[in-house]
Design an enzyme around this catalytic site. Sequence first.
Site, PDB file in Angstrom:
ATOM      1  CG  ASP A 176      22.232   3.635 -51.972  1.00 30.11           C
ATOM      2  OD1 ASP A 176      22.779   2.883 -52.795  1.00 30.11           O
ATOM      3  OD2 ASP A 176      20.999   3.820 -51.928  1.00 30.11           O
ATOM      4  CG  LEU A 235      23.652   8.277 -60.542  1.00 26.97           C
ATOM      5  CD1 LEU A 235      23.942   9.600 -61.238  1.00 26.97           C
ATOM      6  CD2 LEU A 235      24.765   7.285 -60.811  1.00 26.97           C
ATOM      7  CB  SER A 236      23.072   6.751 -53.946  1.00 28.26           C
ATOM      8  OG  SER A 236      24.205   7.570 -54.122  1.00 28.26           O
ATOM      9  CG  ASP A 260      17.070  15.426 -58.910  1.00 26.43           C
ATOM     10  OD1 ASP A 260      17.640  15.920 -59.893  1.00 26.43           O
ATOM     11  OD2 ASP A 260      15.892  15.627 -58.638  1.00 26.43           O
ATOM     12  CB  SER A 261      14.817  11.271 -59.778  1.00 21.77           C
ATOM     13  OG  SER A 261      14.341  12.162 -58.859  1.00 21.77           O
ATOM     14  CB  SER A 262      19.422   9.603 -62.313  1.00 21.53           C
ATOM     15  OG  SER A 262      20.360  10.166 -61.450  1.00 21.53           O
ATOM     16  CB  ALA A 286      22.198   7.476 -49.671  1.00 21.22           C
TER      17      ALA A 286
HETATM   18  C1  GLA Z   1      18.943   1.416 -54.122  1.00 14.69           C
HETATM   19  C2  GLA Z   1      18.930   1.116 -52.642  1.00 14.69           C
HETATM   20  C3  GLA Z   1      20.181   0.319 -52.215  1.00 14.69           C
HETATM   21  C4  GLA Z   1      20.392  -0.899 -53.105  1.00 14.69           C
HETATM   22  C5  GLA Z   1      20.293  -0.515 -54.569  1.00 14.69           C
HETATM   23  C6  GLA Z   1      20.312  -1.721 -55.484  1.00 14.69           C
HETATM   24  O1  GLA Z   1      19.973   2.298 -54.435  1.00 14.69           O
HETATM   25  O2  GLA Z   1      18.849   2.330 -51.908  1.00 14.69           O
HETATM   26  O3  GLA Z   1      20.075  -0.028 -50.859  1.00 14.69           O
HETATM   27  O4  GLA Z   1      19.486  -1.910 -52.781  1.00 14.69           O
HETATM   28  O5  GLA Z   1      19.106   0.211 -54.859  1.00 14.69           O
HETATM   29  O6  GLA Z   1      21.522  -2.392 -55.404  1.00 14.69           O
END
Ligand code: GLA
Length: 438
Positions: free
Chosen positions: A202, A155-156, A151-153, A159
Amino acid sequence: MDPSFWPSQSELNEIREIVATMAGRCIEDVRVVASPYRICPLGAHIDHQGGTVSAMTINRGVLLGFIPSGDSQVVLRSGQFKGEVKFSVNEIVHPKDNIGVCKNDANDSSKLYEECDWGNYARGALYALQRKGSHLSQGIIGYLCGPEGLDSSGLSSSAAVGVAYLLALESANNLTISPKENIEYDRLIENEYLGLKNGILDQSAILLSSRGCLLCMNCKTKEYKLIRSPELQKDQNIEMQKTYKMLLAFSGLKHALTNNPGYNRRVSECQEAARILLNASGFGETDALLSNVQLEAYQEHKNKLEPDLAKRAEHYFSENLRVVKGLEAWATGRLEDFGKLITASGLSSIQNYECGSEPLIQLYKILVNAPGVFGARFSGAGFRGCCIALVDAEHADEAASFVRREYQKIHPELASQWKQDKAVLICEAGDSARVILS
Ligand code: GLA
């Protein structure tokens, strides 16, 4: 079962047992949402401007085990975060219910996840469903967990968590919601409920990916296609053909630098650049998004932008071109060319978008020089966290050892934050988020 398949049977069994105990019910009643992390090889920082991005999920992510609670109560525990989150699906959720610091201080989505009450993502999912007119009667009893340290890395993870709660609440309430609708629902969680001005990259990757394909998403029109990976075009047998893998290399940085201008600031700068370019080209009434600016108008009027805004716009327009070239390279199996574009994209993030920090930039350079690496860049918002690389499968182990060794030499303290085997992970493509019944 393919050993690279995620989630493994033992991970599923473990989470089912935890939830069954929490709820006092049978293991068979437990459903599990598998919500994968994503990488974005090309198309960084342009989704919020309506650009076209590429993405795929990896075979790691968050798992949310849950059982419909039988009443309106939501009760959640987490493998990573303390405490129990409790609320009712009958509560009307408003964005203002959110903790103020999250909105004001938002500089990337994972930061929100880390610093806020972790239950905010579940409340945000309820907010999005209510906002779209869904009536929920069933809560869930659930347990959320993700791989240690991921987490916090970048990798989304945020989301992935938002999507997991959406899918669980929808499943518990027998709602049929399409992936496209869920992309919008997750946007409501992040943009409206949490106040992060991010794009839809994401959650689109998480909801639409198909193993072995590259997702290409136009974030303005929301049209997308899945481009089969080159080796699958030669041979449909996914098990036999693994020519590339992904490396995730962790910097050990968990916190953005205090002088870091942050995610929302960059979004505003892009919008300001768009506004100036649109005004200059006679389209002042159009929405201030860089995707609304024609390339020719940008070239003609870019001299009207002050240096910082000019760099943000240059990133947007050059990144769009890299995506177009990259999709061609991918579709025709030219992984070396695809990789070079990823590395160029990484450089533009550093020079034009000006995100990243010294350790992250050093890690990027180490990855670019590692054996068998086709290309590398920061992952996600790029303010901290990890870098990703596309690597020749045959050299993946060698490349991972190289990166560990070289990063350790220049940042022994940061490198020591990770258990040796976790500093660089070798991953494969994953699937989309889904609910797994027993
Ligand atoms: C984060 C944001 C995305 C995107 C990326 C960069 O993950 O949540 O919407 O903007 O950064 O591409």
